[in-house]
Design a protein around this motif. Structure first.
Motif, mmCIF file in Angstrom:
data_model
loop_
_atom_site.group_PDB
_atom_site.id
_atom_site.type_symbol
_atom_site.label_atom_id
_atom_site.label_comp_id
_atom_site.label_asym_id
_atom_site.label_seq_id
_atom_site.Cartn_x
_atom_site.Cartn_y
_atom_site.Cartn_z
ATOM 1 N N SER A 63 57.920 14.266 -5.125
ATOM 2 C CA SER A 63 57.135 15.472 -4.841
ATOM 3 C C SER A 63 57.134 16.402 -6.060
ATOM 4 O O SER A 63 58.194 16.773 -6.573
ATOM 5 C CB SER A 63 57.754 16.192 -3.631
ATOM 6 N N LEU A 104 68.708 10.535 -5.582
ATOM 7 C CA LEU A 104 67.443 9.799 -5.724
ATOM 8 C C LEU A 104 66.310 10.401 -4.893
ATOM 9 O O LEU A 104 65.190 9.895 -4.936
ATOM 10 C CB LEU A 104 67.652 8.321 -5.348
ATOM 11 N N CYS A 151 65.876 14.212 -4.660
ATOM 12 C CA CYS A 151 66.607 15.449 -4.963
ATOM 13 C C CYS A 151 66.034 16.691 -4.293
ATOM 14 O O CYS A 151 66.707 17.720 -4.234
ATOM 15 C CB CYS A 151 66.735 15.634 -6.454
ATOM 16 N N GLY A 152 64.785 16.659 -3.810
ATOM 17 C CA GLY A 152 64.215 17.820 -3.125
ATOM 18 C C GLY A 152 64.326 19.067 -3.979
ATOM 19 O O GLY A 152 63.934 19.070 -5.152
ATOM 20 N N TYR A 187 62.043 25.417 0.089
ATOM 21 C CA TYR A 187 61.774 23.989 0.277
ATOM 22 C C TYR A 187 62.433 23.546 1.582
ATOM 23 O O TYR A 187 63.665 23.610 1.725
ATOM 24 C CB TYR A 187 62.361 23.212 -0.915
ATOM 25 N N ASP A 203 59.822 7.597 -8.259
ATOM 26 C CA ASP A 203 60.297 6.962 -7.024
ATOM 27 C C ASP A 203 61.791 6.639 -7.155
ATOM 28 O O ASP A 203 62.190 5.970 -8.116
ATOM 29 C CB ASP A 203 59.482 5.677 -6.780
ATOM 30 N N GLY A 204 62.570 7.112 -6.194
ATOM 31 C CA GLY A 204 64.010 6.872 -6.223
ATOM 32 C C GLY A 204 64.372 5.398 -6.103
ATOM 33 O O GLY A 204 65.505 5.006 -6.405
ATOM 34 N N MET A 205 63.436 4.578 -5.661
ATOM 35 C CA MET A 205 63.738 3.147 -5.511
ATOM 36 C C MET A 205 63.731 2.431 -6.854
ATOM 37 O O MET A 205 64.217 1.311 -6.958
ATOM 38 C CB MET A 205 62.723 2.492 -4.566
ATOM 39 N N PRO A 208 63.995 11.216 3.561
ATOM 40 C CA PRO A 208 63.319 11.581 4.811
ATOM 41 C C PRO A 208 64.076 10.936 5.982
ATOM 42 O O PRO A 208 64.646 9.860 5.839
ATOM 43 C CB PRO A 208 61.924 10.960 4.631
ATOM 44 N N LEU A 249 62.055 1.683 2.903
ATOM 45 C CA LEU A 249 62.368 2.785 1.982
ATOM 46 C C LEU A 249 63.890 2.929 1.867
ATOM 47 O O LEU A 249 64.442 2.993 0.762
ATOM 48 C CB LEU A 249 61.740 4.096 2.479
ATOM 49 N N GLY A 300 66.834 20.262 -5.350
ATOM 50 C CA GLY A 300 67.814 20.159 -6.439
ATOM 51 C C GLY A 300 69.215 20.610 -6.062
ATOM 52 O O GLY A 300 70.020 20.926 -6.945
ATOM 53 N N LYS A 356 69.652 21.542 1.674
ATOM 54 C CA LYS A 356 71.042 21.509 2.137
ATOM 55 C C LYS A 356 71.883 22.551 1.386
ATOM 56 O O LYS A 356 71.517 22.963 0.296
ATOM 57 C CB LYS A 356 71.629 20.109 1.917
ATOM 58 N N THR A 395 64.191 21.547 4.534
ATOM 59 C CA THR A 395 65.266 20.533 4.567
ATOM 60 C C THR A 395 66.348 20.747 3.497
ATOM 61 O O THR A 395 67.222 19.897 3.331
ATOM 62 C CB THR A 395 64.762 19.056 4.461
ATOM 63 N N PHE A 419 56.879 17.401 1.448
ATOM 64 C CA PHE A 419 56.809 15.937 1.544
ATOM 65 C C PHE A 419 56.471 15.531 2.961
ATOM 66 O O PHE A 419 56.665 16.303 3.899
ATOM 67 C CB PHE A 419 58.125 15.284 1.093
ATOM 68 N N ASP A 464 69.639 12.145 0.353
ATOM 69 C CA ASP A 464 69.249 12.813 1.605
ATOM 70 C C ASP A 464 67.757 12.500 1.743
ATOM 71 O O ASP A 464 66.916 13.295 1.370
ATOM 72 C CB ASP A 464 69.533 14.319 1.420
ATOM 73 N N LEU A 466 65.809 12.461 -8.981
ATOM 74 C CA LEU A 466 64.471 11.884 -8.891
ATOM 75 C C LEU A 466 63.817 12.364 -7.598
ATOM 76 O O LEU A 466 64.495 12.546 -6.584
ATOM 77 C CB LEU A 466 64.519 10.347 -8.854
HETATM 78 C C1 SAM Z 1 65.307 15.687 2.991
HETATM 79 S S1 SAM Z 1 64.490 15.996 1.493
HETATM 80 C C2 SAM Z 1 65.806 16.279 0.356
HETATM 81 C C3 SAM Z 1 66.308 17.680 0.413
HETATM 82 C C4 SAM Z 1 67.390 17.971 -0.626
HETATM 83 N N1 SAM Z 1 68.630 17.314 -0.288
HETATM 84 C C5 SAM Z 1 67.605 19.453 -0.776
HETATM 85 O O1 SAM Z 1 68.728 19.937 -0.571
HETATM 86 O O2 SAM Z 1 66.647 20.152 -1.108
HETATM 87 C C6 SAM Z 1 63.914 14.399 1.089
HETATM 88 C C7 SAM Z 1 63.225 14.307 -0.246
HETATM 89 O O3 SAM Z 1 62.943 12.918 -0.494
HETATM 90 C C8 SAM Z 1 61.780 12.845 -1.274
HETATM 91 N N2 SAM Z 1 61.290 11.450 -1.245
HETATM 92 C C9 SAM Z 1 60.652 10.785 -0.262
HETATM 93 N N3 SAM Z 1 60.423 9.498 -0.626
HETATM 94 C C10 SAM Z 1 60.940 9.364 -1.876
HETATM 95 C C11 SAM Z 1 61.040 8.290 -2.792
HETATM 96 N N4 SAM Z 1 60.555 7.073 -2.520
HETATM 97 N N5 SAM Z 1 61.633 8.515 -3.984
HETATM 98 C C12 SAM Z 1 62.126 9.739 -4.297
HETATM 99 N N6 SAM Z 1 62.082 10.793 -3.474
HETATM 100 C C13 SAM Z 1 61.506 10.606 -2.282
HETATM 101 C C14 SAM Z 1 60.867 13.882 -0.665
HETATM 102 O O4 SAM Z 1 59.852 14.278 -1.543
HETATM 103 C C15 SAM Z 1 61.874 14.995 -0.348
HETATM 104 O O5 SAM Z 1 61.904 15.944 -1.391
#
Ligand code: SAM
Length: 408
Positions: free
Chosen positions: A286, A262, A264-265, A236, A26-28, A46, A89, A267, A240, A238, A76, A44, A283
């Motif tokens: 998923s 935090l 990273c989706g 994946y 968890d990024g938190m 949700p 969040l 990566g 970027k 979303t 996710f 980045d 982090l």
């Molecule tokens: C918009 S996507 C990121 C996409 C990334 N920037 C990319 O280029 O691939 C958001 C990500 O946040 C993750 N996520 C959601 N809640 C989270 C949390 N509490 N801690 C860490 N990651 C989280 C999701 O699993 C998802 O992979």
């Protein structure tokens, strides 16, 4: 030879290259060892769209060659019970980001026009209003259009500093002087052959050289979003573009600095950091995000922390001792029949590695992953005969990772 799964908590993919780490976490609640050590945090998260996002996993050599064979897996969920739950969040992530930053560190929060105004209030609360630096508008042309309103064609990236000691070097991110910024000016050439343009205003003459660097403002129109067939695409949702992250990282960090994402989706931030010689920490909650990031970052000295275990999986391999090396040949991988969706044997394997298992850590020595440029898995890898228990690590197309040792 039959192999059995062994307990493992971490893998280390190489000893040389830029140091990086990806964690299923968890990024938190980032690990305490990084507090106050990160030069730039980008998130980045949700966007609170109410949608479920997917990961398109290509399968087998065929899938990686022409894209015709793939699985659709969950990436996710972007659904929240309430706005409050979503803002909790964001608040948790923004607080975690601040706690990670050095005194000269920079923070970027990437959202769209719906939640950005609320996020700005949360960031003001956590960082202090006086530490707001920019609201960056990233405008792009991709995606559908509507006739019902103006099409939404930008994201908002909020930029905050940890303190007034911010490290910021805009000279690291010059952009080309767009023709349309100068075509109303008179073009001339000086004695050295350099093209320049002049314009008179208020009785003064202003001179601009065509080859002189110019720097971006807070509206970015020159970074395109990923096209449908973009080679960067990992499947994946979303994801970027790396160019966007390179701009952010190049002006707020120096080579060797630590960068964190935090959420990273796939990566992207970590890949940009690797390309720019910055250390990185990613982090995500998923498994598929960790699996995709791992594959993207194998050119770094990568540590991956995720849970290992592929329930019901079976592995057969051959370990032939040679001079100083074992030749390890992957022979068979199976999952319980009802779980395979018709995918069989080595088509189930997306990534694998050979190495040593010591104290719950897998140290990879050689690895192979299916990639667009290498659709065929290399089924024979070399393992130097070092001290430690010889082991195999697999990641299957469903995102199950497992570490295997020879059965007694
Ligand atoms: C918009 S996507 C990121 C996409 C990334 N920037 C990319 O280029 O691939 C958001 C990500 O946040 C993750 N996520 C959601 N809640 C989270 C949390 N509490 N801690 C860490 N990651 C989280 C999701 O699993 C998802 O992979």
């Amino acid at each position: 030879m039959r192999f059995v799964q062994a307990p493992c908590r971490q893998e280390k993919l190489a000893t040389s290259g830029i140091q990086g780490r990806v964690m299923l976490m968890d990024g938190m609640t980032p690990p305490a060892e990084y507090l106050g050590k990160v030069q730039c945090v980008y998130i980045d998260p949700p966007f609170n769209t109410g949608e479920d996002f997917e990961f398109r996993m290509r399968v087998g050599e065929e899938g990686w060659t022409d894209g015709n064979r793939s699985l659709t897996l969950p990436a996710f969920s972007d659904r929240f019970e309430s706005r409050e739950e979503y803002w909790a969040l964001l608040r948790g992530l923004v607080r975690a980001a601040r706690s990670l930053l050095t005194e000269s560190g920079a923070f970027f929060l990437h959202l769209d026009s719906r939640e950005a105004p609320y996020a700005r209030m949360i960031c003001d609360e956590v960082f202090g209003e006086s530490n707001f630096v920019n609201e960056i508008i990233w405008a792009y042309q991709t995606g559908g259009r509507t006739l019902k309103r103006f099409s939404r064609k930008h994201d908002t990236i909020l930029f905050y500093q940890k303190s007034k000691k911010l490290y910021f070097n805009i000279q690291a991110v010059p952009v080309s002087r767009a023709e349309n910024r100068s075509n109303h000016m008179k073009k001339q050439v000086d004695e050295q052959g350099r093209a320049y343009r002049t314009i008179k205003s208020g009785g003064k003459t202003y001179t601009y050289y065509d080859d002189a660097p110019v720097y971006p403002g807070d509206v970015w129109t020159d970074v395109s979003h990923l096209q449908q067939k973009d080679p960067q695409r990992t499947g994946y949702d979303t994801q970027k573009p790396v160019a966007l992250l390179k701009r952010i990282l190049a002006c707020t960090t120096r080579p060797g600095d630590l960068v964190a994402d935090l959420c990273c989706g796939s990566g992207t931030t970590l890949a940009a950091a690797m390309e720019l010689d910055r250390q990185f920490l990613g982090l995500d909650v998923s498994r598929n995000a960790v699996s995709v990031s791992r594959k993207r970052l194998t050119d770094s000295a990568l540590t991956v922390d995720w849970s290992f275990g592929a329930p019901g999986a079976e592995l057969d391999a051959e370990m032939m001792p040679g001079i100083g090396f074992y030749d390890v040949k992957l022979l068979r991988y199976a999952l319980p029949h009802q779980d395979t969706m018709g995918i069989e044997n080595l088509d189930l394997v997306d990534q694998w590695a050979v190495g040593f298992l010591k104290d719950g850590v897998f140290y990879a020595q050689d690895l192979s992953s299916r990639l667009k440029k290498l659709p065929k898995l290399n089924t024979t890898l070399l393992l130097p005969q070092l001290r430690g228990t010889p082991a195999i690590m697999t990641v299957d197309v469903f995102g199950n990772s497992a570490v295997w040792v020879e059965a007694e």
